[in-house]
Scaffold this motif. Structure first.
Motif, PDB file in Angstrom:
ATOM      1  N   ALA A   1      81.594  55.731   9.858  1.00 34.23           N
ATOM      2  CA  ALA A   1      80.574  55.189   9.334  1.00 34.23           C
ATOM      3  C   ALA A   1      80.582  53.698   9.272  1.00 34.23           C
ATOM      4  CB  ALA A   1      80.393  55.281   7.787  1.00 34.23           C
ATOM      5  N   ALA A   2      82.167  53.002   9.369  1.00 39.35           N
ATOM      6  CA  ALA A   2      82.165  51.845   9.589  1.00 39.35           C
ATOM      7  C   ALA A   2      81.886  51.431  10.853  1.00 39.35           C
ATOM      8  CB  ALA A   2      83.719  51.517   9.376  1.00 39.35           C
ATOM      9  N   LEU A   3      82.313  52.115  11.732  1.00 41.77           N
ATOM     10  CA  LEU A   3      81.795  51.938  13.388  1.00 41.77           C
ATOM     11  C   LEU A   3      80.447  51.732  13.485  1.00 41.77           C
ATOM     12  CD1 LEU A   3      82.472  51.786  16.310  1.00 41.77           C
ATOM     13  CD2 LEU A   3      82.402  54.253  16.416  1.00 41.77           C
ATOM     14  N   GLY A   4      79.731  52.622  12.862  1.00 39.91           N
ATOM     15  CA  GLY A   4      78.046  52.453  12.913  1.00 39.91           C
ATOM     16  C   GLY A   4      77.400  51.548  12.441  1.00 39.91           C
ATOM     17  N   LEU A   5      78.109  50.952  11.260  1.00 41.22           N
ATOM     18  CA  LEU A   5      77.768  49.978  10.601  1.00 41.22           C
ATOM     19  C   LEU A   5      78.098  48.581  11.462  1.00 41.22           C
ATOM     20  CD1 LEU A   5      76.651  48.154   8.167  1.00 41.22           C
ATOM     21  CD2 LEU A   5      78.999  48.321   7.244  1.00 41.22           C
ATOM     22  N   MET A   6      79.156  48.557  12.139  1.00 38.94           N
ATOM     23  CA  MET A   6      79.595  47.102  12.820  1.00 38.94           C
ATOM     24  C   MET A   6      78.717  47.332  14.142  1.00 38.94           C
ATOM     25  SD  MET A   6      83.434  47.752  12.549  1.00 38.94           S
ATOM     26  CE  MET A   6      84.079  46.854  13.638  1.00 38.94           C
ATOM     27  N   GLU A   7      78.323  48.301  14.708  1.00 44.54           N
ATOM     28  CA  GLU A   7      77.483  48.392  15.666  1.00 44.54           C
ATOM     29  C   GLU A   7      76.183  48.158  15.604  1.00 44.54           C
ATOM     30  OE1 GLU A   7      78.177  52.484  17.015  1.00 44.54           O
ATOM     31  OE2 GLU A   7      79.566  51.979  18.635  1.00 44.54           O
ATOM     32  N   SER A   8      75.619  48.648  14.282  1.00 42.08           N
ATOM     33  CA  SER A   8      74.232  48.257  13.986  1.00 42.08           C
ATOM     34  C   SER A   8      74.073  46.838  13.813  1.00 42.08           C
ATOM     35  CB  SER A   8      73.715  49.177  12.974  1.00 42.08           C
ATOM     36  OG  SER A   8      74.310  48.667  11.777  1.00 42.08           O
ATOM     37  N   ARG A   9      74.980  46.073  13.038  1.00 40.23           N
ATOM     38  CA  ARG A   9      74.803  44.667  12.717  1.00 40.23           C
ATOM     39  C   ARG A   9      75.447  43.854  13.919  1.00 40.23           C
ATOM     40  NH1 ARG A   9      73.829  44.543   7.276  1.00 40.23           N
ATOM     41  NH2 ARG A   9      73.156  42.247   7.683  1.00 40.23           N
ATOM     42  N   SER A  10      75.922  44.343  14.874  1.00 36.24           N
ATOM     43  CA  SER A  10      76.569  43.788  15.945  1.00 36.24           C
ATOM     44  C   SER A  10      77.671  42.593  15.556  1.00 36.24           C
ATOM     45  CB  SER A  10      75.427  42.755  16.628  1.00 36.24           C
ATOM     46  OG  SER A  10      74.355  43.672  17.266  1.00 36.24           O
TER      47      SER A  10
ATOM     48  N   ILE B   1      86.476  46.014   0.476  1.00 34.01           N
ATOM     49  CA  ILE B   1      86.641  45.605  -1.168  1.00 34.01           C
ATOM     50  C   ILE B   1      86.734  46.503  -1.769  1.00 34.01           C
ATOM     51  CG2 ILE B   1      85.371  43.253  -0.263  1.00 34.01           C
ATOM     52  CD1 ILE B   1      82.602  44.438  -1.756  1.00 34.01           C
ATOM     53  N   ASP B   2      87.265  46.365  -3.158  1.00 34.49           N
ATOM     54  CA  ASP B   2      87.735  47.368  -3.970  1.00 34.49           C
ATOM     55  C   ASP B   2      86.231  47.216  -5.028  1.00 34.49           C
ATOM     56  OD1 ASP B   2      87.929  44.945  -5.833  1.00 34.49           O
ATOM     57  OD2 ASP B   2      90.171  45.166  -6.239  1.00 34.49           O
ATOM     58  N   ASP B   3      86.490  47.959  -6.118  1.00 36.26           N
ATOM     59  CA  ASP B   3      85.208  48.071  -7.084  1.00 36.26           C
ATOM     60  C   ASP B   3      84.733  46.592  -7.637  1.00 36.26           C
ATOM     61  OD1 ASP B   3      85.141  50.556  -6.439  1.00 36.26           O
ATOM     62  OD2 ASP B   3      86.346  51.300  -8.277  1.00 36.26           O
ATOM     63  N   GLU B   4      85.865  45.667  -7.737  1.00 37.39           N
ATOM     64  CA  GLU B   4      85.485  44.269  -8.352  1.00 37.39           C
ATOM     65  C   GLU B   4      85.078  43.268  -7.316  1.00 37.39           C
ATOM     66  OE1 GLU B   4      88.484  46.449  -9.529  1.00 37.39           O
ATOM     67  OE2 GLU B   4      87.106  46.917 -10.961  1.00 37.39           O
ATOM     68  N   GLY B   5      84.878  43.811  -6.140  1.00 36.18           N
ATOM     69  CA  GLY B   5      84.638  42.817  -5.176  1.00 36.18           C
ATOM     70  C   GLY B   5      85.937  42.165  -4.467  1.00 36.18           C
ATOM     71  N   ARG B   6      86.916  42.495  -4.569  1.00 38.39           N
ATOM     72  CA  ARG B   6      88.226  41.800  -4.142  1.00 38.39           C
ATOM     73  C   ARG B   6      88.457  42.386  -2.753  1.00 38.39           C
ATOM     74  NH1 ARG B   6      89.346  42.291  -9.627  1.00 38.39           N
ATOM     75  NH2 ARG B   6      89.578  40.439 -10.956  1.00 38.39           N
ATOM     76  N   PRO B   7      88.965  41.480  -1.921  1.00 37.62           N
ATOM     77  CA  PRO B   7      89.265  42.091  -0.494  1.00 37.62           C
ATOM     78  C   PRO B   7      90.417  42.691  -0.540  1.00 37.62           C
ATOM     79  CG  PRO B   7      88.627  39.918  -0.341  1.00 37.62           C
ATOM     80  CD  PRO B   7      88.824  40.032  -2.027  1.00 37.62           C
ATOM     81  N   ILE B   8      90.589  43.956  -0.267  1.00 42.48           N
ATOM     82  CA  ILE B   8      91.924  44.648  -0.192  1.00 42.48           C
ATOM     83  C   ILE B   8      92.291  45.211   1.393  1.00 42.48           C
ATOM     84  CG2 ILE B   8      91.689  45.602  -2.437  1.00 42.48           C
ATOM     85  CD1 ILE B   8      90.481  48.153  -1.226  1.00 42.48           C
ATOM     86  N   GLY B   9      91.400  44.704   2.071  1.00 41.89           N
ATOM     87  CA  GLY B   9      91.707  45.290   3.783  1.00 41.89           C
ATOM     88  C   GLY B   9      90.896  44.768   4.593  1.00 41.89           C
ATOM     89  N   ALA B  10      91.133  44.857   5.899  1.00 33.88           N
ATOM     90  CA  ALA B  10      90.348  44.356   6.761  1.00 33.88           C
ATOM     91  C   ALA B  10      90.473  45.275   8.266  1.00 33.88           C
ATOM     92  CB  ALA B  10      90.549  42.842   7.187  1.00 33.88           C
ATOM     93  N   LEU B  11      89.562  45.328   8.940  1.00 36.86           N
ATOM     94  CA  LEU B  11      89.587  46.244  10.166  1.00 36.86           C
ATOM     95  C   LEU B  11      88.733  45.516  11.437  1.00 36.86           C
ATOM     96  CD1 LEU B  11      88.189  49.670  10.412  1.00 36.86           C
ATOM     97  CD2 LEU B  11      87.493  48.073   8.522  1.00 36.86           C
ATOM     98  N   ASN B  12      88.893  45.711  12.583  1.00 35.22           N
ATOM     99  CA  ASN B  12      88.041  45.346  13.562  1.00 35.22           C
ATOM    100  C   ASN B  12      87.836  46.631  14.407  1.00 35.22           C
ATOM    101  OD1 ASN B  12      90.440  45.166  15.288  1.00 35.22           O
ATOM    102  ND2 ASN B  12      90.457  42.889  15.168  1.00 35.22           N
ATOM    103  N   MET B  13      87.268  46.367  15.650  1.00 40.10           N
ATOM    104  CA  MET B  13      86.838  47.358  16.670  1.00 40.10           C
ATOM    105  C   MET B  13      88.168  47.712  17.236  1.00 40.10           C
ATOM    106  SD  MET B  13      84.095  48.836  17.535  1.00 40.10           S
ATOM    107  CE  MET B  13      82.708  47.742  17.150  1.00 40.10           C
ATOM    108  N   HIS B  14      88.996  46.910  17.516  1.00 33.13           N
ATOM    109  CA  HIS B  14      90.438  47.371  18.008  1.00 33.13           C
ATOM    110  C   HIS B  14      90.939  48.390  17.185  1.00 33.13           C
ATOM    111  CE1 HIS B  14      89.705  44.330  21.182  1.00 33.13           C
ATOM    112  NE2 HIS B  14      89.662  43.400  20.266  1.00 33.13           N
ATOM    113  N   ASP B  15      91.169  48.264  16.075  1.00 33.46           N
ATOM    114  CA  ASP B  15      91.516  49.249  15.072  1.00 33.46           C
ATOM    115  C   ASP B  15      90.850  50.573  15.179  1.00 33.46           C
ATOM    116  OD1 ASP B  15      93.409  47.277  13.876  1.00 33.46           O
ATOM    117  OD2 ASP B  15      91.637  46.376  12.823  1.00 33.46           O
TER     118      ASP B  15
END
Length: 339
Positions: free
Chosen positions: A302-311, A318-332
């Protein structure tokens, strides 16, 4: 079409007209086997339904047996059954009479394959199977054979002729048996309500398994590997963070650590096009507010689909409070085999 060449390969010289003969033989095999499989559709009747009833009622495992080429086909049928929600395994009939019969329990169901229906190794262990009281389903090419008569249900997989010009090598008969096995597996799959997610669970290393089972949280960068700068930081500080973490973006957070925006390589190009001073420009003025994010529980597909659709090439998690807890990119996603 250019003929492929291989260094050091041996090539047999064909006599005039032999190429056409080879093509004709190949086509004849396909046509003969296709006709054999096509004839099976009329036999999907009461016996087929009865066989499925026994298999669906099996509280143990489906034990598939067969000798020779039937054994090879039996191994594939067992594998297909097991991967589609019907636990199954293959036993070699020759080994069965030397101890492997102990693998069969009264909760099991036996699926025996024999084109002749008179395979000696199967007939030898038939009395033991009967004493166990397990249902016996057979796939034979002779409904009047010993195995067929002794079975609780026999499925007729007879063929008019083998595709082999000599009429000897099992070809059409093995293809028909395999097709009937597939028909059983798919009918059971549907009857059990087996889903794509169930299939993925038994194929975790396959592409489908990764797409249906792998979550963002399984592959995202965590902790200190997540790029982030505070509101009020300079553009230069954001660039240093992006360069250090190597994900092509950085989160911008407020005093409580809640995501305020994201700054990406694209934002950097736009800032440079405007001639902004990287040493004095405040990140708040050039970041993308909010940004596109995902939850750790989201499917990686689903993350892949989101990234492709938004270019875009990366996402913050983010967690439920909106704090960044992770990151990923296309290479991952590529490394994880999701793409």
């Amino acid at each position: 079409m250019t003929e492929p060449r291989r260094l050091g390969a041996r090539k047999h010289d064909l006599a005039p007209g032999q190429e056409a003969r080879i093509r004709d033989l190949g086509r004849a095999v396909i046509e003969t086997e296709a006709a054999a499989v096509g004839a099976l559709s009329e036999r999907i009747a009461a016996d087929f339904v009865a066989a499925c009833r026994y298999l669906l009622a099996c509280e143990g495992r489906i034990v598939v047996m067969g000798m020779g080429k039937s054994g090879h086909i039996g191994g594939k049928i067992a594998a297909t059954l097991a991967s589609t929600g019907s636990p199954a395994f293959f036993i070699h009939p020759g080994e069965a009479s030397h101890g492997d019969l102990g693998m069969i329990t009264p909760r099991d169901t036996v699926l025996a394959l024999s084109n002749s229906g008179e395979t000696a190794e199967l007939l030898t262990i038939l009395p033991t199977i009967k004493r166990l009281g397990v249902p016996l389903i057979t796939l034979t090419g002779r409904p009047d054979s010993t195995l067929a008569r002794e079975a609780d249900v026999n499925l007729d997989v007879s063929v008019t002729r083998e595709a082999c010009p000599l009429g000897l090598a099992p070809t059409s008969s093995t293809t028909a048996t395999l097709a009937m096995g597939d028909a059983l597996a798919v009918a059971l799959l549907e009857s059990r309500g087996f889903t794509a997610l169930d299939f993925a669970r038994s194929h975790p290393a396959g592409t489908l398994g990764r797409r249906l089972l792998l979550h963002v949280g399984d592959i995202m960068h965590r902790g200190d590997r997540v790029p982030r700068v505070a509101l009020g930081s300079t553009l230069m500080a954001a660039l240093e963070e992006m360069s250090h973490k190597g994900l092509g973006m950085t989160a911008v957070v407020d005093g409580q650590g809640v995501l305020a925006g994201v700054f990406t390589d694209g934002d950097l190009r736009r800032a440079l096009d405007q001639g902004l001073d990287v040493h004095h420009t405040i990140i708040d003025t050039v970041m993308t507010r909010g940004g596109i994010t995902a939850a750790a529980s989201s499917l990686a597909a689903a993350a892949l689909g989101l990234m492709e659709s938004r270019s875009i090439n990366g996402l913050l998690v983010i967690d439920d409070e909106g704090r960044p807890i992770g990151a990923l990119n296309m290479h991952d996603l590529l490394r994880a085999g999701v793409v």
